[in-house]
Design a protein around this motif. Structure first.
Motif, PDB file in Angstrom:
ATOM      1  N   ALA A  20       0.829  -1.208   0.000  1.00  0.00           N
ATOM      2  CA  ALA A  20       0.000   0.000   0.000  1.00  0.00           C
ATOM      3  C   ALA A  20       0.865   1.260   0.000  1.00  0.00           C
ATOM      4  O   ALA A  20       1.861   1.347   0.721  1.00  0.00           O
ATOM      5  N   ASN A  21       0.482   2.211  -0.841  1.00  0.00           N
ATOM      6  CA  ASN A  21       1.139   3.520  -0.947  1.00  0.00           C
ATOM      7  C   ASN A  21       2.605   3.425  -1.333  1.00  0.00           C
ATOM      8  O   ASN A  21       3.406   4.289  -0.974  1.00  0.00           O
ATOM      9  N   SER A  22       2.937   2.389  -2.067  1.00  0.00           N
ATOM     10  CA  SER A  22       4.317   2.168  -2.475  1.00  0.00           C
ATOM     11  C   SER A  22       4.321   1.397  -3.787  1.00  0.00           C
ATOM     12  O   SER A  22       3.277   1.030  -4.302  1.00  0.00           O
ATOM     13  N   GLY A  23       5.525   1.158  -4.310  1.00  0.00           N
ATOM     14  CA  GLY A  23       5.637   0.460  -5.583  1.00  0.00           C
ATOM     15  C   GLY A  23       6.256  -0.916  -5.452  1.00  0.00           C
ATOM     16  O   GLY A  23       7.033  -1.181  -4.538  1.00  0.00           O
ATOM     17  N   VAL A  24       5.874  -1.781  -6.369  1.00  0.00           N
ATOM     18  CA  VAL A  24       6.510  -3.080  -6.573  1.00  0.00           C
ATOM     19  C   VAL A  24       6.704  -3.220  -8.080  1.00  0.00           C
ATOM     20  O   VAL A  24       6.066  -2.516  -8.861  1.00  0.00           O
ATOM     21  N   VAL A  25       7.554  -4.116  -8.489  1.00  0.00           N
ATOM     22  CA  VAL A  25       7.847  -4.272  -9.911  1.00  0.00           C
ATOM     23  C   VAL A  25       7.484  -5.683 -10.352  1.00  0.00           C
ATOM     24  O   VAL A  25       7.773  -6.656  -9.665  1.00  0.00           O
ATOM     25  N   ALA A  26       6.841  -5.752 -11.521  1.00  0.00           N
ATOM     26  CA  ALA A  26       6.466  -7.038 -12.123  1.00  0.00           C
ATOM     27  C   ALA A  26       7.013  -7.082 -13.546  1.00  0.00           C
ATOM     28  O   ALA A  26       7.280  -6.046 -14.159  1.00  0.00           O
ATOM     29  N   TRP A  27       7.146  -8.282 -14.060  1.00  0.00           N
ATOM     30  CA  TRP A  27       7.661  -8.495 -15.411  1.00  0.00           C
ATOM     31  C   TRP A  27       6.479  -8.738 -16.339  1.00  0.00           C
ATOM     32  O   TRP A  27       5.611  -9.557 -16.053  1.00  0.00           O
ATOM     33  N   LEU A  28       6.436  -8.033 -17.474  1.00  0.00           N
ATOM     34  CA  LEU A  28       5.354  -8.183 -18.439  1.00  0.00           C
ATOM     35  C   LEU A  28       5.908  -8.133 -19.851  1.00  0.00           C
ATOM     36  O   LEU A  28       6.307  -7.068 -20.318  1.00  0.00           O
ATOM     37  N   ASP A  29       5.969  -9.249 -20.522  1.00  0.00           N
ATOM     38  CA  ASP A  29       6.366  -9.308 -21.931  1.00  0.00           C
ATOM     39  C   ASP A  29       7.628  -8.498 -22.236  1.00  0.00           C
ATOM     40  O   ASP A  29       7.666  -7.712 -23.179  1.00  0.00           O
ATOM     41  N   GLY A  30       8.651  -8.656 -21.428  1.00  0.00           N
ATOM     42  CA  GLY A  30       9.916  -7.969 -21.668  1.00  0.00           C
ATOM     43  C   GLY A  30      10.026  -6.590 -21.044  1.00  0.00           C
ATOM     44  O   GLY A  30      11.047  -5.928 -21.196  1.00  0.00           O
ATOM     45  N   TYR A  31       8.992  -6.131 -20.350  1.00  0.00           N
ATOM     46  CA  TYR A  31       9.019  -4.825 -19.692  1.00  0.00           C
ATOM     47  C   TYR A  31       8.963  -5.001 -18.182  1.00  0.00           C
ATOM     48  O   TYR A  31       8.239  -5.865 -17.683  1.00  0.00           O
ATOM     49  N   GLN A  32       9.697  -4.145 -17.491  1.00  0.00           N
ATOM     50  CA  GLN A  32       9.519  -4.049 -16.050  1.00  0.00           C
ATOM     51  C   GLN A  32       8.431  -3.010 -15.816  1.00  0.00           C
ATOM     52  O   GLN A  32       8.536  -1.869 -16.267  1.00  0.00           O
TER      53      GLN A  32
ATOM     54  N   GLY B  78      18.287   5.807 -17.295  1.00  0.00           N
ATOM     55  CA  GLY B  78      18.248   4.489 -17.914  1.00  0.00           C
ATOM     56  C   GLY B  78      18.159   3.358 -16.904  1.00  0.00           C
ATOM     57  O   GLY B  78      18.134   2.190 -17.283  1.00  0.00           O
ATOM     58  N   ALA B  79      18.105   3.692 -15.620  1.00  0.00           N
ATOM     59  CA  ALA B  79      18.047   2.672 -14.568  1.00  0.00           C
ATOM     60  C   ALA B  79      16.596   2.267 -14.290  1.00  0.00           C
ATOM     61  O   ALA B  79      15.684   3.085 -14.381  1.00  0.00           O
ATOM     62  N   ASN B  80      16.401   1.023 -13.945  1.00  0.00           N
ATOM     63  CA  ASN B  80      15.071   0.508 -13.598  1.00  0.00           C
ATOM     64  C   ASN B  80      14.799   0.757 -12.114  1.00  0.00           C
ATOM     65  O   ASN B  80      15.022  -0.119 -11.279  1.00  0.00           O
ATOM     66  N   VAL B  81      14.302   1.970 -11.806  1.00  0.00           N
ATOM     67  CA  VAL B  81      14.162   2.385 -10.409  1.00  0.00           C
ATOM     68  C   VAL B  81      12.835   3.042 -10.063  1.00  0.00           C
ATOM     69  O   VAL B  81      12.596   3.364  -8.905  1.00  0.00           O
ATOM     70  N   ILE B  82      11.951   3.263 -11.022  1.00  0.00           N
ATOM     71  CA  ILE B  82      10.724   4.022 -10.752  1.00  0.00           C
ATOM     72  C   ILE B  82       9.886   3.347  -9.668  1.00  0.00           C
ATOM     73  O   ILE B  82       9.277   4.019  -8.837  1.00  0.00           O
ATOM     74  N   GLY B  83       9.859   2.030  -9.628  1.00  0.00           N
ATOM     75  CA  GLY B  83       9.106   1.305  -8.607  1.00  0.00           C
ATOM     76  C   GLY B  83       9.582   1.579  -7.193  1.00  0.00           C
ATOM     77  O   GLY B  83       8.869   1.302  -6.237  1.00  0.00           O
ATOM     78  N   ARG B  84      10.767   2.151  -7.045  1.00  0.00           N
ATOM     79  CA  ARG B  84      11.300   2.515  -5.723  1.00  0.00           C
ATOM     80  C   ARG B  84      11.061   3.979  -5.388  1.00  0.00           C
ATOM     81  O   ARG B  84      11.497   4.468  -4.352  1.00  0.00           O
ATOM     82  N   GLY B  85      10.374   4.682  -6.294  1.00  0.00           N
ATOM     83  CA  GLY B  85      10.123   6.104  -6.093  1.00  0.00           C
ATOM     84  C   GLY B  85       9.069   6.369  -5.036  1.00  0.00           C
ATOM     85  O   GLY B  85       8.309   5.491  -4.638  1.00  0.00           O
TER      86      GLY B  85
ATOM     87  N   VAL C  67       1.674  11.614  -8.426  1.00  0.00           N
ATOM     88  CA  VAL C  67       2.960  11.450  -9.096  1.00  0.00           C
ATOM     89  C   VAL C  67       3.826  10.438  -8.352  1.00  0.00           C
ATOM     90  O   VAL C  67       3.577  10.122  -7.194  1.00  0.00           O
ATOM     91  N   VAL C  68       4.855   9.985  -9.058  1.00  0.00           N
ATOM     92  CA  VAL C  68       5.934   9.235  -8.440  1.00  0.00           C
ATOM     93  C   VAL C  68       7.211  10.009  -8.756  1.00  0.00           C
ATOM     94  O   VAL C  68       7.409  10.467  -9.876  1.00  0.00           O
ATOM     95  N   ALA C  69       8.058  10.179  -7.732  1.00  0.00           N
ATOM     96  CA  ALA C  69       9.341  10.862  -7.910  1.00  0.00           C
ATOM     97  C   ALA C  69      10.420   9.830  -8.186  1.00  0.00           C
ATOM     98  O   ALA C  69      10.562   8.853  -7.447  1.00  0.00           O
ATOM     99  N   SER C  70      11.170  10.042  -9.251  1.00  0.00           N
ATOM    100  CA  SER C  70      12.273   9.141  -9.547  1.00  0.00           C
ATOM    101  C   SER C  70      13.289   9.219  -8.409  1.00  0.00           C
ATOM    102  O   SER C  70      13.653  10.303  -7.969  1.00  0.00           O
ATOM    103  N   PRO C  71      13.765   8.071  -7.920  1.00  0.00           N
ATOM    104  CA  PRO C  71      14.709   8.099  -6.809  1.00  0.00           C
ATOM    105  C   PRO C  71      16.081   8.667  -7.169  1.00  0.00           C
ATOM    106  O   PRO C  71      16.830   9.061  -6.284  1.00  0.00           O
ATOM    107  N   LEU C  72      16.422   8.752  -8.447  1.00  0.00           N
ATOM    108  CA  LEU C  72      17.751   9.233  -8.819  1.00  0.00           C
ATOM    109  C   LEU C  72      17.803  10.741  -9.043  1.00  0.00           C
ATOM    110  O   LEU C  72      18.537  11.451  -8.369  1.00  0.00           O
ATOM    111  N   TYR C  73      17.033  11.234  -9.991  1.00  0.00           N
ATOM    112  CA  TYR C  73      17.097  12.659 -10.322  1.00  0.00           C
ATOM    113  C   TYR C  73      15.903  13.445  -9.819  1.00  0.00           C
ATOM    114  O   TYR C  73      15.804  14.644 -10.076  1.00  0.00           O
TER     115      TYR C  73
END
Length: 128
Positions: free
Chosen positions: A30-42, A68-75, A85-91
């Motif tokens: 809840a109120n957070s992100g998780v990442v799943a795999w879908l047809d070649g996409y995170q 280029g990093a796979n990090v949005i789910g940690r935003g 919105v989701v804030a990118s954890p890097l920039y």
């Protein structure tokens, strides 16, 4: 914590979609992100149990276009200028959950998919 058995689609698709089971409600945080795999996409899934008195799930591309990093789910999820919105954890750029548009850099955009809860199943909409 009580769980609702029905949920709303994040956005109404404007075209025909085929719904595919992606994961289970118990996989979400809840109120957070998780990442799943879908047809070649995170795909980053964000479960927001109380948005406008409804439960919503958003599915958005996990790859940050600036780094280029796979990090949005940690935003961090929040509201900015009246938008979810989701804030990118890097920039720290902010992406709208409803359409993937970046508020700071209009040339940046993340792919989004319609998502919904059907009982305890998280479903994602694919173009037919």
């Amino acid at each position: 914590m009580s769980q609702t058995t029905t949920a709303l689609i994040q956005t109404e698709p404007t075209h025909a979609v085929t719904w595919r089971a992606l994961c289970h409600r118990r996989d979400l945080v809840a109120n957070s992100g998780v990442v799943a795999w879908l047809d070649g996409y995170q795909v980053a899934l964000f479960h927001l149990p109380q948005v406008d008195d409804h439960e919503k799930v958003f599915a958005i591309e996990n790859k940050d276009p600036k780094s280029g990093a796979n990090v949005i789910g940690r935003g961090i999820v929040g509201t900015l200028k009246g938008e979810l919105v989701v804030a990118s954890p890097l920039y720290k750029q902010h992406f709208r959950l409803k359409d993937g548009a970046c508020l700071e850099y209009p040339e940046q955009r993340l792919r989004v998919w319609p998502a919904r809860l059907q009982g305890d199943t998280v479903e994602i909409g694919l173009d037919s």
